[in-house]
Write an enzyme that holds these catalytic residues in place. Structure first.
Site, short mmCIF file in Angstrom:
data_model
loop_
_atom_site.label_atom_id
_atom_site.label_comp_id
_atom_site.label_asym_id
_atom_site.label_seq_id
_atom_site.Cartn_x
_atom_site.Cartn_y
_atom_site.Cartn_z
N ASP A 270 -2.72 54.74 43.85
CA ASP A 270 -2.96 54.25 42.26
C ASP A 270 -3.48 52.65 42.34
OD1 ASP A 270 -1.44 55.73 39.72
OD2 ASP A 270 -2.31 53.63 39.46
N VAL B 192 -9.89 54.50 43.41
CA VAL B 192 -10.84 55.54 43.62
C VAL B 192 -12.26 55.38 43.44
CG1 VAL B 192 -8.97 57.24 43.42
CG2 VAL B 192 -10.66 56.95 41.44
N ASN C 2 -6.13 63.47 40.91
CA ASN C 2 -5.81 63.35 39.58
C ASN C 2 -6.21 62.14 38.88
OD1 ASN C 2 -3.41 64.06 37.44
ND2 ASN C 2 -3.26 62.11 38.01
N TYR D 52 -16.49 62.04 28.60
CA TYR D 52 -15.22 62.52 29.13
C TYR D 52 -15.58 64.07 29.68
CZ TYR D 52 -10.40 63.94 30.02
OH TYR D 52 -9.14 64.39 30.94
N LYS E 169 -15.56 66.03 33.39
CA LYS E 169 -14.75 67.48 33.82
C LYS E 169 -15.29 68.54 33.80
CE LYS E 169 -10.88 64.98 33.70
NZ LYS E 169 -10.12 64.59 35.02
N ALA F 43 -1.84 66.39 26.97
CA ALA F 43 -0.54 66.45 27.37
C ALA F 43 0.18 65.05 27.12
CB ALA F 43 -0.70 66.54 29.14
N THR G 145 1.44 62.25 27.96
CA THR G 145 1.54 61.32 28.79
C THR G 145 1.31 59.84 28.26
OG1 THR G 145 -0.84 61.18 29.22
CG2 THR G 145 0.36 63.10 30.48
N1 LIG Z 1 -2.99 63.57 29.15
C1 LIG Z 1 -3.99 64.57 28.62
O1 LIG Z 1 -4.04 65.09 27.64
C2 LIG Z 1 -4.96 65.28 30.08
C3 LIG Z 1 -5.53 66.34 29.47
C4 LIG Z 1 -6.35 66.93 30.51
C5 LIG Z 1 -6.53 66.43 31.72
N2 LIG Z 1 -6.00 65.12 31.98
C6 LIG Z 1 -6.29 64.34 33.24
O2 LIG Z 1 -5.12 64.02 34.03
C7 LIG Z 1 -5.25 63.22 34.78
C8 LIG Z 1 -4.06 62.35 34.69
O3 LIG Z 1 -4.01 61.91 33.29
P1 LIG Z 1 -2.66 61.30 32.40
O4 LIG Z 1 -2.79 61.77 31.05
O5 LIG Z 1 -1.61 61.54 33.53
O6 LIG Z 1 -3.15 59.61 32.60
P2 LIG Z 1 -2.17 58.34 32.93
O7 LIG Z 1 -3.31 57.26 32.23
O8 LIG Z 1 -0.76 58.55 32.38
O9 LIG Z 1 -2.36 58.15 34.44
C9 LIG Z 1 -3.61 57.87 35.05
C10 LIG Z 1 -3.08 56.94 36.47
O10 LIG Z 1 -4.46 57.04 37.03
C11 LIG Z 1 -4.55 55.68 37.50
N3 LIG Z 1 -5.84 55.48 37.65
C12 LIG Z 1 -7.02 54.95 36.75
N4 LIG Z 1 -8.03 54.72 37.44
C13 LIG Z 1 -7.67 54.67 38.67
C14 LIG Z 1 -8.61 54.30 40.07
N5 LIG Z 1 -9.73 53.73 39.67
N6 LIG Z 1 -7.88 54.43 41.08
C15 LIG Z 1 -6.82 54.79 41.21
N7 LIG Z 1 -5.89 55.21 40.14
C16 LIG Z 1 -6.34 55.04 39.10
C17 LIG Z 1 -3.74 54.93 36.47
O11 LIG Z 1 -3.35 53.63 37.11
C18 LIG Z 1 -2.64 55.83 36.29
O12 LIG Z 1 -1.42 55.49 36.77
C19 LIG Z 1 -6.75 62.53 34.57
O13 LIG Z 1 -7.49 62.94 35.55
C20 LIG Z 1 -7.07 63.24 33.08
O14 LIG Z 1 -8.41 63.29 32.82
C21 LIG Z 1 -5.27 64.63 31.13
#
Ligand SMILES: NC(=O)c1ccc[n+]([C@@H]2O[C@H](COP(=O)([O-])OP(=O)(O)OC[C@H]3O[C@@H](n4cnc5c(N)ncnc54)[C@H](O)[C@@H]3O)[C@@H](O)[C@H]2O)c1
Length: 250
Positions: free
Chosen positions: A37, A53, A79, A144, A148, A177, A179
Site C-alpha cells: 500500500d 502500483v 485490489n 472509473y 473496471k 461497499a 469502506t
Molecule cells: N468501495 C466500493 O464501493 C467499491 C465498489 C466496487 C469496487 N471497489 C474497488 O475496491 C478496491 C478497494 O476499494 P476500497 O473501497 O476498499 O478503497 P479504500 O480507499 O478504502 O482503500 C484503497 C487502498 O488502496 C491504496 N492505494 C491507492 N492507490 C494506490 C497505489 N497507487 N498503490 C498502492 N496502493 C494504493 C490506498 O492507500 C488505500 O489503502 C478498489 O479497486 C475499488 O475500485 C470499491
C-alpha cells in the site's frame, strides 16, 4: 478454517477497506498476509510493505522483498484502486491516464512481477477487484467504469493465459461497499444522509455491501479449495447486477 496455511498472500491496497478486510481474513485462515500500500500502516498479524502500483520499480522491489522475507508467493489480490467522477467530457487526459495507470496497469505490474513466483506455487491464485461499474452503466462514472471494464476483460484474458500453468485468475465485482473510500464520497456530498439512502436503495438488498463480505468472496476465489474456479467474475452486490425487482409496495 486453515485453507491458506503455509501460503503467502499479497494484497494491494491492503491497508484500508476491502483490501484490509481481505488481508485480515486470509491471515485468520492461515496465510502470511502482506499489505502492499501507499500507506502500509497495518497491525499484527499483517505485514505492511510500501508499494505504489503506479510505479513499476516500486512494485518490483515490493514483490522481491516479499519473496526474500517469506520465501514464496502464492496468492495475489490486485485490489488497489482510485475513483473518478464525471461524464466522458469531465476529465482531462492526465486524469484519464492517472486512473487507468493505477486501476488497470497497477494490476498488470503486480501480476507481471508475481508470475515467476506464482509458477512455483502448487496453489497459485490471482484475484482482481473489479466493480459493478464494469457491468452496469452508472451515472457520472465514465472513467472509473472504463477502468473496471478493462479489469473485467483483463481478468478473463489472464485466466485463459495462465490456467494451464496452474495459476487461477478470477475477480470480484462489488456493489457500493461501506469502506473509507465511500465514506469520503458521502462526506463530500451536499446531503450525506440522502446520498447514502440513494446508494442503499440502488442495491436490491437495500444496504451497502460490507468490506468483510467482499473479503469473503475474494478468499473463496483465492482458496486452494476452489481449484476448479477460473475466469469467474463473482458479483458481491446485493443482486444489483442480476436482479430486476418490482418497486417496493408501501
Ligand atoms: N468501495 C466500493 O464501493 C467499491 C465498489 C466496487 C469496487 N471497489 C474497488 O475496491 C478496491 C478497494 O476499494 P476500497 O473501497 O476498499 O478503497 P479504500 O480507499 O478504502 O482503500 C484503497 C487502498 O488502496 C491504496 N492505494 C491507492 N492507490 C494506490 C497505489 N497507487 N498503490 C498502492 N496502493 C494504493 C490506498 O492507500 C488505500 O489503502 C478498489 O479497486 C475499488 O475500485 C470499491
Amino acid at each position: 478454517m486453515t485453507d491458506f496455511e503455509g501460503l503467502v498472500a499479497v494484497v494491494t491496497g491492503g491497508a484500508s477497506g476491502i483490501g484490509l478486510a481481505t488481508a485480515n481474513l486470509l491471515a485468520s485462515r492461515g496465510a502470511t498476509a502482506v499489505a502492499l500500500d501507499l500507506n502500509p500502516d497495518v497491525k499484527d498479524p499483517l505485514t505492511g510493505i510500501r508499494a505504489d502500483v503506479s510505479d513499476d520499480e516500486s512494485v518490483k522491489a515490493a514483490i522481491d522483498e516479499v519473496v526474500e522475507r517469506f520465501g514464496r508467493l502464492d496468492v495475489v489480490v490486485n485490489n488497489a484502486g482510485i475513483g473518478s467522477q464525471g461524464d466522458v467530457a469531465a476529465n482531462s487526459d492526465d486524469e484519464w491516464l492517472k486512473v487507468l495507470n493505477v486501476n488497470v496497469l497497477g494490476m498488470v505490474r503486480v501480476s507481471r512481477a508475481a508470475l515467476p513466483h506464482l509458477r512455483n506455487s502448487p496453489s497459485a491464485a490471482i484475484v482482481n477487484t473489479c466493480s459493478i461499474a464494469a457491468w452496469a452503466g452508472l451515472p457520472q462514472r465514465a472513467l472509473y467504469s472504463a477502468s473496471k471494464g478493462a479489469v473485467y476483460s483483463l481478468t478473463l484474458a489472464m485466466a485463459a493465459d495462465h490456467v494451464r500453468e496452474g495459476i487461477r485468475v478470477n475477480a470480484v465485482a462489488p456493489g457500493t461497499a461501506d469502506t473509507p473510500w465511500v465514506g469520503r464520497l458521502l462526506d463530500s456530498a451536499p446531503d450525506p444522509a440522502a446520498e447514502r439512502a440513494a446508494l442503499e436503495a440502488r442495491q436490491p438488498h437495500g444496504r451497502l455491501v460490507s468490506a468483510d463480505e467482499v473479503a469473503g468472496a475474494i478468499a473463496y476465489l483465492a482458496s486452494p479449495l476452489s481449484g476448479s474456479t477460473a475466469g469467474t467474475i463473482l458479483a458481491v452486490d446485493g443482486g444489483m447486477h442480476g436482479l430486476r425487482l418490482r418497486p417496493q409496495q408501501s
